[in-house]
Design a protein around this motif. Sequence first.
Motif, mmCIF file in Angstrom:
data_model
loop_
_atom_site.group_PDB
_atom_site.id
_atom_site.type_symbol
_atom_site.label_atom_id
_atom_site.label_comp_id
_atom_site.label_asym_id
_atom_site.label_seq_id
_atom_site.Cartn_x
_atom_site.Cartn_y
_atom_site.Cartn_z
ATOM 1 N N VAL A 113 -3.182 -0.029 -5.152
ATOM 2 C CA VAL A 113 -3.994 0.373 -3.997
ATOM 3 C C VAL A 113 -5.361 -0.287 -4.071
ATOM 4 O O VAL A 113 -5.874 -0.812 -3.073
ATOM 5 N N THR B 293 0.816 -1.212 0.000
ATOM 6 C CA THR B 293 0.000 0.000 0.000
ATOM 7 C C THR B 293 0.851 1.264 0.000
ATOM 8 O O THR B 293 0.605 2.180 -0.775
ATOM 9 N N TRP B 294 1.836 1.312 0.888
ATOM 10 C CA TRP B 294 2.657 2.530 0.971
ATOM 11 C C TRP B 294 3.516 2.725 -0.273
ATOM 12 O O TRP B 294 3.752 3.859 -0.698
ATOM 13 N N THR C 85 -5.118 -3.991 -3.216
ATOM 14 C CA THR C 85 -4.856 -4.165 -1.794
ATOM 15 C C THR C 85 -6.123 -3.949 -0.979
ATOM 16 O O THR C 85 -6.445 -4.739 -0.083
ATOM 17 N N LEU C 86 -6.864 -2.900 -1.292
ATOM 18 C CA LEU C 86 -8.093 -2.621 -0.553
ATOM 19 C C LEU C 86 -9.147 -3.696 -0.781
ATOM 20 O O LEU C 86 -9.848 -4.094 0.153
ATOM 21 N N ARG D 265 -8.185 -6.741 1.303
ATOM 22 C CA ARG D 265 -8.511 -6.568 2.715
ATOM 23 C C ARG D 265 -10.009 -6.702 2.955
ATOM 24 O O ARG D 265 -10.434 -7.272 3.948
#
Length: 94
Positions: free
Chosen positions: A70, A24-25, A73-74, A77
Motif C-alpha cells: 500500500v 492496492t486492493w 502504491t501510494l 501515485r
Amino acid sequence: MTKDIEQADERGDGPGPWWADLGTWGAIALIALGALAAAWVYFRLPGTPEELAVGYYQSARIIAIGLVIVGCTLLGRRRDRAAATEEPEEPERA
C-alpha cells in the motif's frame, strides 16, 4: 564482447515475488487477512500453533507485506501526480 552483452540480455529475471502484482486492493485484502489470522490466534481457534508467538509472527508478516505494498502504491501515485503537475500543459512558443 557483444556476445557477453547478448547473453546478459537473454537472461531474464525469474518471476517476481508472489505479492508483486497484487495492487492496492490485494494489499488491503492482505492486511485484513493478517488481522483475521491474529484474531484467530487470539481466540485460540482450531489450527492455532502451540506457540502463540509463532501465530502472531506469521500474522504480522502478512500485515507488513500488505502495508509495504500500500505504501509503495501510494508513493508511486504521489510521484506520478507531482511529475504531471511539473510538466507544462502547453508547449512554449518562441
